[in-house]
Design a protein around this motif. Structure first.
Motif, PDB file in Angstrom:
ATOM      1  N   GLN A   1      49.618 -21.696 -46.252  1.00  7.94           N
ATOM      2  CA  GLN A   1      49.369 -23.087 -45.893  1.00  7.94           C
ATOM      3  C   GLN A   1      47.904 -23.421 -46.134  1.00  7.94           C
ATOM      4  O   GLN A   1      47.043 -22.541 -46.122  1.00  7.94           O
ATOM      5  CB  GLN A   1      49.709 -23.344 -44.419  1.00  7.94           C
ATOM      6  N   THR A   2      47.634 -24.680 -46.330  1.00  6.04           N
ATOM      7  CA  THR A   2      46.253 -25.114 -46.527  1.00  6.04           C
ATOM      8  C   THR A   2      46.122 -26.559 -46.079  1.00  6.04           C
ATOM      9  O   THR A   2      47.107 -27.298 -46.011  1.00  6.04           O
ATOM     10  CB  THR A   2      45.830 -24.955 -48.002  1.00  6.04           C
ATOM     11  N   GLU A   3      44.900 -26.972 -45.781  1.00  5.34           N
ATOM     12  CA  GLU A   3      44.639 -28.334 -45.344  1.00  5.34           C
ATOM     13  C   GLU A   3      44.457 -29.228 -46.563  1.00  5.34           C
ATOM     14  O   GLU A   3      43.690 -28.912 -47.466  1.00  5.34           O
ATOM     15  CB  GLU A   3      43.374 -28.359 -44.483  1.00  5.34           C
ATOM     16  N   THR A   4      45.171 -30.338 -46.607  1.00  6.72           N
ATOM     17  CA  THR A   4      45.066 -31.260 -47.727  1.00  6.72           C
ATOM     18  C   THR A   4      44.388 -32.546 -47.286  1.00  6.72           C
ATOM     19  O   THR A   4      44.562 -32.996 -46.155  1.00  6.72           O
ATOM     20  CB  THR A   4      46.446 -31.614 -48.308  1.00  6.72           C
TER      21      THR A   4
ATOM     22  N   ARG B   1      34.567 -34.792 -42.150  1.00  6.28           N
ATOM     23  CA  ARG B   1      34.670 -34.027 -40.904  1.00  6.28           C
ATOM     24  C   ARG B   1      33.338 -34.066 -40.160  1.00  6.28           C
ATOM     25  O   ARG B   1      33.294 -34.268 -38.945  1.00  6.28           O
ATOM     26  CB  ARG B   1      35.069 -32.588 -41.204  1.00  6.28           C
TER      27      ARG B   1
ATOM     28  N   THR C   1      44.000 -35.555 -42.811  1.00  2.56           N
ATOM     29  CA  THR C   1      44.382 -34.320 -43.496  1.00  2.56           C
ATOM     30  C   THR C   1      45.732 -33.886 -42.963  1.00  2.56           C
ATOM     31  O   THR C   1      46.182 -34.323 -41.901  1.00  2.56           O
ATOM     32  CB  THR C   1      43.369 -33.177 -43.255  1.00  2.56           C
ATOM     33  N   GLU C   2      46.376 -33.029 -43.706  1.00  5.13           N
ATOM     34  CA  GLU C   2      47.629 -32.444 -43.253  1.00  5.13           C
ATOM     35  C   GLU C   2      47.637 -30.973 -43.626  1.00  5.13           C
ATOM     36  O   GLU C   2      47.220 -30.605 -44.722  1.00  5.13           O
ATOM     37  CB  GLU C   2      48.828 -33.159 -43.894  1.00  5.13           C
ATOM     38  N   LEU C   3      48.108 -30.152 -42.682  1.00  4.69           N
ATOM     39  CA  LEU C   3      48.288 -28.731 -42.965  1.00  4.69           C
ATOM     40  C   LEU C   3      49.687 -28.562 -43.530  1.00  4.69           C
ATOM     41  O   LEU C   3      50.667 -28.951 -42.893  1.00  4.69           O
ATOM     42  CB  LEU C   3      48.123 -27.906 -41.675  1.00  4.69           C
TER      43      LEU C   3
END
Length: 210
Positions: A9-12, A121, A130-132
């Motif tokens: 997973q990653t933050e977009t 941020r 953002t979304e993970l």
């Protein structure tokens, strides 16, 4: 940002349409090649990004040593802050092959969105989203489309000003309050820009936001 093999997973970063245009405009302004005033992804990757971010790296891998699927010829790994490019694509970009240049530009834009994320941020921007997510998620698909849109705009920056009056251009891209704060930070931080964003106390940010 982009998920590749070693990342589940990653933050977009999710930008509005205006946000995409502003990101593209200032990407061209801050990262353009001084020789001709245009955005050259190889020039940016090799000369500009390392100047401001000592943790950034890019790696060229020989085609016969390529360990990833053949359809994936270049990618950015956020956790390593590294762009990896297959050698034939890099050589093609050096020879100004349009598809290879765009491929590298896309990955450079992925990195630049990471920097935008850190700015927002640090500034505690309320519109920052953002979304993970995982690589196959809808959020990642939106992020990839967003990256393509920014890439198209930085490669053809004339579209950023299309149909706009001089007053509209100045108001939208220059006198936007958030842009003024960010430009002030860039001017004061200089080569310590990235380190300033990662400092726990972020004194520079706090002073600008006061």
């Amino acid at each position: 940002m982009e998920v590749h093999h070693d990342e589940q997973q990653t933050e977009t970063l999710i930008l509005t349409e205006d946000g995409i245009q502003i990101a593209a405009f200032w990407t061209v302004f801050l990262c353009r090649n001084s020789k001709d005033g245009r955005f050259d992804p190889l020039f940016v990757m090799e000369n500009i990004l390392p100047l401001f971010d000592s943790t950034f790296n890019y790696r060229i891998v020989k085609k016969n040593e390529w360990m990833w699927e053949s359809s994936k010829v270049a990618f950015y790994i956020p956790s390593k802050n590294e762009i990896i490019i297959r050698s034939d694509v890099y050589d093609g970009a050096l020879e100004c092959n349009a598809m290879d240049v765009i491929t590298i530009a896309h990955e450079v834009v992925h990195y630049l969105q990471r920097i935008i994320m850190e700015f927002l941020r640090a500034l505690d921007c309320v519109d920052f989203k953002t979304e993970l997510c995982s690589v196959n998620s809808k959020a990642m698909s939106r992020h990839e489309i967003q990256t393509d849109m920014i890439t198209r705009l930085v490669m053809c920056p004339e579209h950023l000003l299309e149909g706009m009056t001089e007053e509209e251009i100045i108001r939208h891209y220059i006198f936007n309050p958030m842009i003024q704060v960010i430009c002030g930070i860039i001017k004061e931080a200089g080569e310590n820009l990235i380190e300033s964003l990662y400092e726990p106390n972020l004194n520079l940010i706090e002073e600008k936001g006061a």
